[in-house]
Design a protein around this motif. Structure first.
Motif, PDB file in Angstrom:
ATOM      1  N   ASN A 244      19.531  -0.464  -7.788  1.00 17.11           N
ATOM      2  CA  ASN A 244      18.726   0.411  -8.635  1.00 17.11           C
ATOM      3  C   ASN A 244      18.184   1.524  -7.753  1.00 17.11           C
ATOM      4  OD1 ASN A 244      16.402  -0.692  -7.285  1.00 17.11           O
ATOM      5  ND2 ASN A 244      16.445  -2.413  -8.733  1.00 17.11           N
ATOM      6  N   ALA A 245      17.271   2.305  -8.299  1.00 17.44           N
ATOM      7  CA  ALA A 245      16.768   3.448  -7.538  1.00 17.44           C
ATOM      8  C   ALA A 245      16.026   3.020  -6.284  1.00 17.44           C
ATOM      9  CB  ALA A 245      15.853   4.297  -8.425  1.00 17.44           C
ATOM     10  N   ALA A 246      15.538   1.781  -6.241  1.00 18.17           N
ATOM     11  CA  ALA A 246      14.732   1.331  -5.108  1.00 18.17           C
ATOM     12  C   ALA A 246      15.511   0.486  -4.104  1.00 18.17           C
ATOM     13  CB  ALA A 246      13.532   0.527  -5.610  1.00 18.17           C
ATOM     14  N   PHE A 247      16.550  -0.213  -4.560  1.00 17.41           N
ATOM     15  CA  PHE A 247      17.190  -1.223  -3.717  1.00 17.41           C
ATOM     16  C   PHE A 247      18.696  -0.990  -3.625  1.00 17.41           C
ATOM     17  CE2 PHE A 247      18.718  -5.802  -3.353  1.00 17.41           C
ATOM     18  CZ  PHE A 247      18.503  -5.855  -1.984  1.00 17.41           C
ATOM     19  N   ARG A 248      19.204  -1.018  -2.406  1.00 14.45           N
ATOM     20  CA  ARG A 248      20.647  -0.914  -2.184  1.00 14.45           C
ATOM     21  C   ARG A 248      21.032  -1.779  -0.987  1.00 14.45           C
ATOM     22  NH1 ARG A 248      21.172   3.122   1.884  1.00 14.45           N
ATOM     23  NH2 ARG A 248      19.197   4.242   2.153  1.00 14.45           N
TER      24      ARG A 248
ATOM     25  N   VAL B 124      41.974 -10.105   7.290  1.00 16.79           N
ATOM     26  CA  VAL B 124      41.492  -9.441   6.084  1.00 16.79           C
ATOM     27  C   VAL B 124      40.135  -8.832   6.393  1.00 16.79           C
ATOM     28  CG1 VAL B 124      40.486 -11.601   5.240  1.00 16.79           C
ATOM     29  CG2 VAL B 124      40.955  -9.755   3.627  1.00 16.79           C
ATOM     30  N   GLU B 125      39.874  -7.656   5.828  1.00 18.57           N
ATOM     31  CA  GLU B 125      38.620  -6.929   6.042  1.00 18.57           C
ATOM     32  C   GLU B 125      38.079  -6.464   4.693  1.00 18.57           C
ATOM     33  OE1 GLU B 125      40.040  -4.962  10.329  1.00 18.57           O
ATOM     34  OE2 GLU B 125      40.239  -3.850   8.435  1.00 18.57           O
ATOM     35  N   LEU B 126      36.816  -6.741   4.460  1.00 19.37           N
ATOM     36  CA  LEU B 126      36.166  -6.362   3.206  1.00 19.37           C
ATOM     37  C   LEU B 126      34.879  -5.610   3.520  1.00 19.37           C
ATOM     38  CD1 LEU B 126      35.801  -6.592   0.080  1.00 19.37           C
ATOM     39  CD2 LEU B 126      34.576  -8.741   0.515  1.00 19.37           C
ATOM     40  N   SER B 127      34.708  -4.438   2.900  1.00 16.51           N
ATOM     41  CA  SER B 127      33.480  -3.648   3.046  1.00 16.51           C
ATOM     42  C   SER B 127      32.983  -3.260   1.661  1.00 16.51           C
ATOM     43  CB  SER B 127      33.733  -2.372   3.860  1.00 16.51           C
ATOM     44  OG  SER B 127      34.134  -2.671   5.174  1.00 16.51           O
ATOM     45  N   ALA B 128      31.670  -3.206   1.513  1.00 15.65           N
ATOM     46  CA  ALA B 128      31.098  -2.836   0.215  1.00 15.65           C
ATOM     47  C   ALA B 128      29.716  -2.233   0.405  1.00 15.65           C
ATOM     48  CB  ALA B 128      31.014  -4.054  -0.707  1.00 15.65           C
TER      49      ALA B 128
ATOM     50  N   HIS C  87      18.218  -2.207   1.959  1.00 16.14           N
ATOM     51  CA  HIS C  87      17.243  -1.115   2.041  1.00 16.14           C
ATOM     52  C   HIS C  87      16.419  -1.099   0.753  1.00 16.14           C
ATOM     53  CE1 HIS C  87      19.738   0.400   5.368  1.00 16.14           C
ATOM     54  NE2 HIS C  87      20.769   0.209   4.567  1.00 16.14           N
ATOM     55  N   TYR C  88      15.112  -1.172   0.899  1.00 10.94           N
ATOM     56  CA  TYR C  88      14.225  -1.174  -0.264  1.00 10.94           C
ATOM     57  C   TYR C  88      13.188  -0.073  -0.098  1.00 10.94           C
ATOM     58  CZ  TYR C  88      11.240  -2.847  -4.024  1.00 10.94           C
ATOM     59  OH  TYR C  88      10.520  -2.944  -5.182  1.00 10.94           O
ATOM     60  N   ARG C  89      13.104   0.809  -1.106  1.00 12.75           N
ATOM     61  CA  ARG C  89      12.207   1.960  -1.048  1.00 12.75           C
ATOM     62  C   ARG C  89      11.154   1.884  -2.141  1.00 12.75           C
ATOM     63  NH1 ARG C  89      11.341   6.996   0.848  1.00 12.75           N
ATOM     64  NH2 ARG C  89      13.030   6.803   2.362  1.00 12.75           N
ATOM     65  N   VAL C  90       9.900   2.130  -1.736  1.00 15.32           N
ATOM     66  CA  VAL C  90       8.782   2.274  -2.666  1.00 15.32           C
ATOM     67  C   VAL C  90       8.036   3.542  -2.281  1.00 15.32           C
ATOM     68  CG1 VAL C  90       6.649   1.282  -3.543  1.00 15.32           C
ATOM     69  CG2 VAL C  90       8.570  -0.215  -2.970  1.00 15.32           C
ATOM     70  N   GLY C  91       8.158   4.567  -3.120  1.00 19.30           N
ATOM     71  CA  GLY C  91       7.497   5.829  -2.821  1.00 19.30           C
ATOM     72  C   GLY C  91       7.998   6.414  -1.515  1.00 19.30           C
ATOM     73  N   ALA C  92       7.072   6.674  -0.596  1.00 22.69           N
ATOM     74  CA  ALA C  92       7.444   7.283   0.685  1.00 22.69           C
ATOM     75  C   ALA C  92       7.821   6.249   1.743  1.00 22.69           C
ATOM     76  CB  ALA C  92       6.284   8.134   1.205  1.00 22.69           C
ATOM     77  N   TRP C  93       7.836   4.965   1.376  1.00 23.13           N
ATOM     78  CA  TRP C  93       8.100   3.896   2.336  1.00 23.13           C
ATOM     79  C   TRP C  93       9.463   3.269   2.071  1.00 23.13           C
ATOM     80  CZ3 TRP C  93       4.705   2.697   6.283  1.00 23.13           C
ATOM     81  CH2 TRP C  93       3.444   3.301   6.202  1.00 23.13           C
ATOM     82  N   GLN C  94      10.169   2.960   3.153  1.00 26.12           N
ATOM     83  CA  GLN C  94      11.441   2.249   3.036  1.00 26.12           C
ATOM     84  C   GLN C  94      11.511   1.160   4.093  1.00 26.12           C
ATOM     85  OE1 GLN C  94      15.326   4.181   2.211  1.00 26.12           O
ATOM     86  NE2 GLN C  94      16.012   3.279   4.152  1.00 26.12           N
TER      87      GLN C  94
ATOM     88  N   ASP D 289      28.058  12.334   2.250  1.00 24.11           N
ATOM     89  CA  ASP D 289      27.189  11.321   2.832  1.00 24.11           C
ATOM     90  C   ASP D 289      27.213  10.071   1.960  1.00 24.11           C
ATOM     91  OD1 ASP D 289      25.445  10.029   4.432  1.00 24.11           O
ATOM     92  OD2 ASP D 289      23.687  11.209   3.875  1.00 24.11           O
ATOM     93  N   SER D 290      28.316   9.320   2.044  1.00 21.84           N
ATOM     94  CA  SER D 290      28.450   8.076   1.301  1.00 21.84           C
ATOM     95  C   SER D 290      28.553   6.925   2.286  1.00 21.84           C
ATOM     96  CB  SER D 290      29.688   8.115   0.400  1.00 21.84           C
ATOM     97  OG  SER D 290      30.863   8.274   1.175  1.00 21.84           O
ATOM     98  N   ALA D 291      28.325   5.722   1.804  1.00 18.26           N
ATOM     99  CA  ALA D 291      28.226   4.570   2.697  1.00 18.26           C
ATOM    100  C   ALA D 291      29.513   4.309   3.471  1.00 18.26           C
ATOM    101  CB  ALA D 291      27.839   3.334   1.895  1.00 18.26           C
ATOM    102  N   LEU D 292      30.671   4.438   2.822  1.00 15.74           N
ATOM    103  CA  LEU D 292      31.938   4.142   3.473  1.00 15.74           C
ATOM    104  C   LEU D 292      32.782   5.381   3.718  1.00 15.74           C
ATOM    105  CD1 LEU D 292      32.941   0.895   1.528  1.00 15.74           C
ATOM    106  CD2 LEU D 292      31.551   1.118   3.581  1.00 15.74           C
TER     107      LEU D 292
END
Length: 723
Positions: free
Chosen positions: A591-595, A582-586, A637-644, A66-69
């Motif tokens: 950090n633990a909260a933000f991706r 050209v195609e670029l994906s990333a 995507h930003y997560r704080v505790g049980a909220w995203q 289960d990875s992004a790409l």
């Protein structure tokens, strides 16, 4: 309820509902298809009883990460050989079921157009699953498959799979894919990979409701029946009243799977599915001088008793035997059935001065398509080589029904307050033609691990298509034999354990029209040919912080239908198209909260040689229709505790509605947002806002001046439960 039309019966000893599929799905295979199948199946079944006692059954990994790409996944959608996506010298990206949930992408079309370089040119007339990729668009150049199996394209229509529920992931292979899927895949192929039966019992439930009468219900369960049998059942339904009159739409499906695994080295899977769709009966909004008339965005000009309906049934049986550490044998039988019906007034022309719309094209069309076939394959490990070989055979039967030649006169409606009226036609709705298409294909692929850093891959496939058509009106017949050879050679160099460079050359082919429904005049032509050169870079970041992919490609397609320069009324093969980009994906975990994850694609597509129309108008230098130069996606995507909180942006550049390049769909950027609350480990609530800024835009067109306006802002609340 959504599934009230589905009759029930007991599936083995699992306490689940199951339609009366055995009688309704009974495929009558020809003996020629069964000879090798029965022999292979008997050999596999016999192996299960070769021992007097059954050893312990081992659960095999699906090798899906289960990875992004999806770089760590096995490249089952991009090759017949068992190699990771990281090592495949081709561009493959993945949208996982976790990402479906996180982005609230419940439709396959929504999930696919989040990937790099993919945009939609779907309409009610092509089944709603038409895409543009690498400069090529439409169902005859961008294929759609389920678990590697494609239903033959008839009359430019692909409508299944429509809903993302029940799928583990969706893979997209870009560029010529004939080496894996056959003809009609020059721009790429979308492959939906099903969730598999598991011996570990689990159940998923999705419940949602929202704007415009939206409601959805999804149910999925899996578990063991006894020591050797396990099952999976996925059911899904959704409905909406829509934003405009005649906007009501719904779909429902039931996907079932039964796995028998008497030994760790042998498994047999049987799946049986049924689906029905009734899309919105909307064929577009008139445009004037390249602009939408905003006051007409929610007006529908179709007739009151219009109809669009798709029904699909599918049965598959697959056996896989790991005969040794070096040899795996596979055998698969399948039967597909598609019934489709349209009855609509489809053309609308707006007169601003009079405030009127002229309505025409009273069409009634039916498709009766049946496909059955057999696939036999083997994978071997010999020294440093992994070799795959196989034979695919399929029989397709297609009956086209219509009221052609569509003689109903047009009528005039008030542009803002139309009286829908009833559908009428002086022309009878009859079965017009019957088509038979036999496909045979042989393939061979080799992955040679030359050293710890170098992987060389080569593949060859030969397709044979035998086409036979008979008019049920005149008795006239047409037949042809089409042959296509596709190949791919490539190399991957491992820069490190997590990084690699690759290069490849490939060749594929497309038909000049839908393979199962070629016109009599099209039977005089061969398959078009295309070749691609591609280089790329794939990188997994340390500590699972993210992934990056980069691809640069050059595609040239020849033998496109064009007009003879000296005799413009005569169609010939000789057109040419080039496509470079050209195609670029990333994806990156800050950090633990933000991706964040995103992609960007640029393509320069043009016709090098093309003449159209009875006058043979030169289109050289023009961009192909439905091909945007730029596409981009960005999610945070930003997560704080049980909220995203998740915010997504999708940008699609402008595209032309025809090869003449006289009418252009404007570019658009649309935002979506999802607020998620994980109430507990087994319960989550999502607040979903689509088209956050209520942007008015057209995602595709039906005619040059008739555009399909995308939905406006909508809000929905969904609950997800796992137990």
């Amino acid at each position: 309820m959504f599934f009230s039309s589905l009759p029930a019966r007991t599936l083995a000893r699992a306490s689940v509902s199951f339609p009366r599929l055995q009688a309704r799905f009974q495929p009558r295979f020809r003996p020629v298809l069964l000879r090798t199948s029965v022999a292979a199946a008997c050999a596999l079944m016999g192996a299960a009883h070769a021992q007097s006692s059954l050893p312990e059954v081992q659960v095999q990994s699906t090798r899906t990460v289960d990875s992004a790409l999806g770089l760590a996944n096995t490249a089952t959608s991009g090759s017949n050989v068992d190699v990771p996506v990281q090592d495949l010298p081709a561009s493959v990206s993945t949208v996982s079921s976790r990402q479906f949930d996180e982005r609230a992408d419940y439709a396959v079309m929504d999930a696919v157009t989040r990937t790099v370089g993919l945009s939609t040119n779907s309409s009610p007339g092509n089944g709603g699953l038409a895409f543009s990729s690498r400069g090529f668009s439409g169902v005859n150049s961008v294929g759609v498959a389920e678990d590697g199996m494609m239903l033959g394209v008839a009359s430019g229509t692909v409508n299944y799979p429509n809903d993302a529920w029940g799928y583990e992931r969706i893979d997209v292979l870009r560029g010529p894919a004939s080496i894996v899927y056959g003809s009609g895949t020059m721009g790429g192929t979308v492959n939906a990979v099903r969730k598999q039966p598991s011996r570990e019992r689990s159940t998923d439930l999705l419940v949602g409701a929202g704007s415009h009468g939206e409601a959805r219900l999804g149910f999925g369960t899996t578990g063991a029946i006894n020591e050797t049998l396990s099952y999976r059942v996925d059911a899904y339904g959704q409905r909406t009243d829509g934003e405009r009159e005649l906007g009501r739409a719904n779909s429902q499906k039931l996907m079932t799977g039964l796995r028998w695994q008497p030994r760790a080295d042998l498994k047999v899977d049987v799946t049986a599915d049924i689906a029905e769709q009734k899309p919105e009966r909307y064929f577009g909004t008139p445009a004037v001088d390249g602009q939408l008339v905003r006051s007409l965005r929610n007006v529908n000009y179709n007739v009151q008793d219009s109809d669009i309906r798709y029904k699909d049934k599918r049965v598959r049986a697959k056996a896989e035997w790991n005969a040794s550490d070096r040899l795996t044998l596979r055998e698969e039988l399948y039967w597909f059935k598609a019934d489709r019906h349209w009855k609509n007034a489809e053309a609308y022309s707006f007169d601003p001065a009079a405030g009127q719309v002229t309505r025409g094209d009273y069409l009634e069309i039916g498709h009766d398509l049946e496909q059955k076939g057999n696939r036999i394959g083997a994978e071997m490990k010999l020294a440093d080589h992994r070799i795959a070989m196989g034979w695919d055979v399929a029989d397709m039967r297609y009956t086209n029904l219509s009221n052609s030649p569509y003689g109903t006169p047009s009528n005039v409606l008030d542009a803002w307050h139309p009286v829908h009226g009833e559908w009428t036609s002086p022309d009878p709705y009859l079965a017009r033609s019957k088509t038979k298409l036999r496909q045979n294909a042989l393939y061979l692929e080799d992955a040679w691990q030359l050293s710890g850093q170098w992987l060389l891959m080569a593949g060859l496939r030969r397709d044979w298509y035998d086409f036979d058509q008979r008019s049920l009106i005149t008795g006239a017949t047409a037949d042809t034999e089409l042959r296509g050879t596709s190949w791919r050679v490539g190399a991957t160099y491992r820069l490190s354990e997590r990084g690699s460079l690759y290069a490849q050359l490939s060749r594929g082919h497309d038909p000049v029209g839908s393979l199962v429904s070629l016109s009599a005049s099209q039977t005089a032509f061969k398959l078009t040919r295309g070749r691609q050169a591609e280089i790329g870079w794939k990188q997994q970041l340390p500590d699972e912080r993210g992934e990056v992919t980069l691809a640069v490609f050059d595609i040239r397609k020849t033998n496109i239908l064009t007009r003879d320069p000296l005799r413009p009324a005569l169609s010939v093969q000789g057109g040419k198209q080039t496509s470079r980009g050209v195609e670029l994906s990333a994806a990156y975990k800050v950090n633990a909260a933000f991706r964040v994850d995103g992609n960007l694609a640029y393509v320069k597509a043009r016709f090098d040689e093309l003449r159209e129309g009875s006058a043979g108008i030169d289109r050289a230098g023009n961009r192909p229709e439905n091909v945007p130069s730029t596409t981009a996606n960005l999610w945070g995507h930003y997560r704080v505790g049980a909220w995203q909180t998740s915010l997504g942006l999708r940008h699609v550049g402008s595209s032309y509605t025809s090869n003449a390049n006289t009418s252009k769909l404007p570019r658009y950027t649309v935002a979506d947002a999802v607020l998620r609350w994980d109430v507990s480990r087994s319960t989550a609530l999502n607040l979903v806002v689509r088209n956050l800024t209520n942007r008015v835009y057209a995602a595709s067109s039906y005619y040059d001046d008739q555009w399909l306006v995308a939905p406006g802002r909508s809000v929905a609340l969904t609950g997800q439960f796992r137990f």
